[in-house]
Write a protein that holds these residues in place. Structure first.
Motif, PDB file in Angstrom:
ATOM      1  N   SER A  59      77.957 -86.607  63.539  1.00 35.64           N
ATOM      2  CA  SER A  59      77.367 -86.195  64.809  1.00 35.64           C
ATOM      3  C   SER A  59      76.249 -87.154  65.205  1.00 35.64           C
ATOM      4  CB  SER A  59      76.813 -84.772  64.693  1.00 35.64           C
ATOM      5  OG  SER A  59      75.651 -84.783  63.871  1.00 35.64           O
ATOM      6  N   TYR A  61      73.241 -86.651  64.918  1.00 28.46           N
ATOM      7  CA  TYR A  61      72.213 -86.586  63.869  1.00 28.46           C
ATOM      8  C   TYR A  61      72.318 -87.803  62.944  1.00 28.46           C
ATOM      9  CZ  TYR A  61      70.121 -85.038  59.432  1.00 28.46           C
ATOM     10  OH  TYR A  61      69.388 -84.965  58.263  1.00 28.46           O
ATOM     11  N   ALA A  87      76.830 -82.795  68.916  1.00 30.95           N
ATOM     12  CA  ALA A  87      75.629 -82.332  68.217  1.00 30.95           C
ATOM     13  C   ALA A  87      75.860 -80.933  67.656  1.00 30.95           C
ATOM     14  CB  ALA A  87      74.438 -82.306  69.169  1.00 30.95           C
ATOM     15  N   LEU A  91      70.848 -81.418  64.103  1.00 31.12           N
ATOM     16  CA  LEU A  91      70.028 -82.298  64.936  1.00 31.12           C
ATOM     17  C   LEU A  91      68.568 -81.851  64.977  1.00 31.12           C
ATOM     18  CD1 LEU A  91      69.931 -84.729  66.829  1.00 31.12           C
ATOM     19  CD2 LEU A  91      70.665 -83.241  68.699  1.00 31.12           C
TER      20      LEU A  91
END
Length: 259
Positions: A59, A61, A87, A91
């Protein structure tokens, strides 16, 4: 090369995610290559694009922390026909972890630099707060689209956001500018809505988009089916308004000095 725009407003519940997802789908219908970046830990733009945030292998992140790149993490929204940098709740942890990283406010900008030749538009859905994540979005963007309801408190929040954008422009991202204000959830039957709308046009002139997004139940229903409203019910007033907004965006960026 992609034109990169944040959809931002420090006030919650003003239709940022609805605007980002439907603008992405509307631009895709106009044959534009679009990447939607979900910068909100709630992951609503991810889910609204038809991607299961609970089953992500990578993702945004991991992208922000340098553990992977955009090409690896992005997924395709089959319903919307655009790419998504998804996300999920992970995150939220990036806020703390990025504090000690080098170039912490430009992590997203640097990550997107690798793929910006592959898209016409990159749209960033920002969280409803001035956080490190929002700052990354503002530092990566050429411009900001501000969705707002035509109500009294919205005007108050607009001045705070305008000041934030000015500070980022002066100190971190000289390319950043306000592209326009988008009136959303508009109800013409309410006198206050019309009054605030008129005030916006008087104060901000051509910074106010001509397109007005009406309050529309079909737009609200669409995310539960994992698709943008413009795909879920193309004949609804809300969907038609977002298609018109996409066309207006394509026209407006021609007059912007975007490199």
């Amino acid at each position: 090369m992609a034109k990169i725009f944040c959809v931002a407003n420090q006030k919650g519940g003003v239709g940022k995610t609805t605007t980002t997802v439907n603008l992405a789908a509307g631009l895709a219908q106009l044959d534009q290559r679009v990447l939607l970046v979900d910068l909100d830990p709630q992951g609503n733009a991810t889910m609204g694009s038809g991607i299961n945030k609970a089953k992500l292998k990578a993702s945004i992140y991991e992208v922000l922390l340098g553990m992977t790149d955009v090409r690896t993490a992005r997924q395709r929204s089959e319903s919307g026909r655009f790419d998504v940098l998804p996300a999920n709740r992970e995150l939220a942890g990036a806020e703390v972890e990025m504090v000690e990283l080098e170039n912490r406010d430009k992590r997203l900008r640097n990550a997107l630099a690798e793929v910006k030749e592959e898209y016409d538009f990159i749209l960033i859905d920002c969280p409803p707060a001035l956080s490190m994540l929002t700052l990354n979005g503002l530092c990566a963007a050429h411009g900001v689209i501000i969705p707002m309801q035509c109500e009294y408190y919205a005007l108050e929040g607009l001045s705070d956001l305008s000041n934030t954008i000015k500070k980022v422009h002066m100190n971190l991202n000289p390319d950043l500018k306000i592209v326009g204000l988008l009136r959303v959830m508009f109800d013409p039957r309410m006198t206050l809505s019309q009054q605030v709308s008129d005030q916006l046009e008087q104060h901000f002139g051509d910074k106010v988009f001509k397109t007005v997004i009406p309050r529309n139940v079909r737009l609200a229903e669409a995310p539960s089916y994992g698709m943008p409203g413009v795909i879920f019910d193309p004949s609804s007033k809300g969907a038609q308004a977002y298609i018109a907004f996409g066309a207006e965006m394509v026209e407006r960026i021609k007059s912007l000095d975007v490199e």
